[in-house]
Write an enzyme that holds these catalytic residues in place. Structure first.
Site, PDB file in Angstrom:
ATOM      1  N   ASP A 110       9.261 -13.255 -16.834  1.00 20.48           N
ATOM      2  CA  ASP A 110       9.770 -13.814 -15.571  1.00 20.48           C
ATOM      3  C   ASP A 110      10.152 -12.763 -14.538  1.00 20.48           C
ATOM      4  OD1 ASP A 110      12.334 -12.881 -16.381  1.00 20.48           O
ATOM      5  OD2 ASP A 110      13.265 -14.583 -15.355  1.00 20.48           O
ATOM      6  N   GLU A 111       9.723 -11.534 -14.767  1.00 21.18           N
ATOM      7  CA  GLU A 111      10.254 -10.461 -13.935  1.00 21.18           C
ATOM      8  C   GLU A 111       9.152  -9.451 -13.616  1.00 21.18           C
ATOM      9  OE1 GLU A 111      13.683  -7.162 -14.753  1.00 21.18           O
ATOM     10  OE2 GLU A 111      13.326  -8.687 -16.243  1.00 21.18           O
TER      11      GLU A 111
END
Ligand code: TTP
Ligand code: MG
Length: 342
Positions: A110-111
């Site tokens: 998610d990053e």
């Protein structure tokens, strides 16, 4: 001065808001507004991978034992980890990022860091690019992202966390000096509870306090890491954004505020495994090796590794036992990781 400015980079860090939980809530709107967590079941001594902001109001957070979370928040809705689904969303995210720049480093599902220095879209404005990316994620994936914009990776990551959730925070090159002055040292990557305590004991809380220490003093105190924080506390970070394929290994480690008893290492390892998995681009990611690193109370370090083609939890526990058998001390740090096929 003008010449220097032309060398300035434009880095964006994007981090999704309560990622696993947000995907689950998106796919089941009945969960909107409720305290929701994703993680292992209490009977299996599971831990939370993450939880919604409603659940965080009760003090719940990632890596908290599920049993404890359910005590703090009896109405908690617990969902199992559906890693395949999050990986799909992650590759959709990556596709959005690549519309703006080929220089994308996915740090976990998610990053990501994006170097948009040479991106011509949005009149070349990194702020407008970050806005456009957030908008695209919202409209196409129905999820919220927070973004940070800065001249380097360190500050971009700090910035994406500054305004969470659904945030967009920009640190322009001329704001860097003022921004780092008040920044707590705990915001520096690698300054965990242990280093923060050592620094607090000598009266250092902010990056400005830290700037009072010379390069030599920091090197003597913290070795190579001391050199890194000498620059970071001044807002200087030269690390490049590295597209994922260049990375050779992925690992995660934790230094414990107090040395942990050997019998508690299995639990500690169980908490590290989901964190490591969330950093892999795919659960079927081809790998060469799995390894475990142990630093004992007397600072002796041992690593144990084994050839492995697919990540297997059992192998980590086997390597842990192997490492522990080499020394009799309690444990100061535990780490696990995988070597990637490159
Ligand atoms: P994070 O970005 O750290 O957390 P988050 O996205 O859930 O929440 P925030 O809004 O604060 O960014 O981690 C991303 C995902 O990685 C998270 O949704 C679940 C997984 N994860 C774990 O499985 N275990 C962990 O200990 C952490 C920190 C994350
Ligand atoms: Mg996140």
């Amino acid at each position: 001065m003008i010449e220097l400015k032309s060398n300035l980079r434009k880095i964006i860090h994007v981090d999704m808001d309560c990622f696993f939980a947000a995907v689950e809530i998106r796919d089941n709107p009945k969960l909107i507004g409720k305290p929701v967590a994703v993680g292992g079941r209490a009977v299996e001594r599971g831990v939370l991978s993450t939880c919604s902001y409603e659940a965080r109001k009760y003090g719940l957070h990632s890596a908290m034992p599920t049993a404890q979370a359910q005590k703090l928040c009896p109405k908690l809705i617990l969902l199992p980890v559906n890693i395949k689904k999050y990986q799909e969303v992650s590759s959709q995210l990556c596709n959005i990022f690549k519309k703006y720049t080929p220089v994308v480093e996915m740090l976990s599902l998610d990053e990501a860091f994006l170097d948009v220095t040479n991106c011509q879209q949005c009149r070349g404005s990194a702020t407008l690019i970050a806005k456009a990316i957030k908008y695209q994620i919202k409209s196409e994936l129905h999820l919220n992202a927070s973004a940070g914009v800065a001249p380097n990776k360190f500050l971009a990551k700090v910035a994406s966390d500054w305004d969470k959730p659904d945030g967009l925070y920009v640190i322009t090159p001329d704001q860097v000096v003022a921004f780092v002055k008040t920044l707590p040292v705990t915001k520096i990557i690698g300054v965990g509870k242990v280093t923060a305590r050592v620094l607090r004991d000598i009266g250092i809380k902010t990056c400005l306090d830290l700037q009072a220490l010379s390069l030599l003093q920091l090197k003597n105190k913290f070795g190579k890491f001391g050199e890194r924080i000498y620059y970071l506390c001044r807002g200087i970070d030269e690390r490049m954004v590295e597209p994922y394929s260049i990375r050779k290994s992925i690992s995660i480690e934790e230094t414990y505020p107090r040395d942990i008893a050997r019998k508690n290492c299995i639990n500690a390892l169980s908490e590290l495994i989901p964190k490591l998995k969330s950093r892999l681009p795919s659960i079927d990611e081809p790998i060469n090796k799995q390894f475990v690193k142990i630093k004992f109370g007397d600072f002796k370090i041992t690593t144990a590794e084994v050839v492995s083609n697919r990540i297997d939890d059992g192998i980590f526990f086997m390597l842990l036992e192997k490492g522990l058998n080499r020394h009799s001390q309690s444990v100061r740090l535990l780490g696990i990781g995988v070597k990637l096929v490159v």
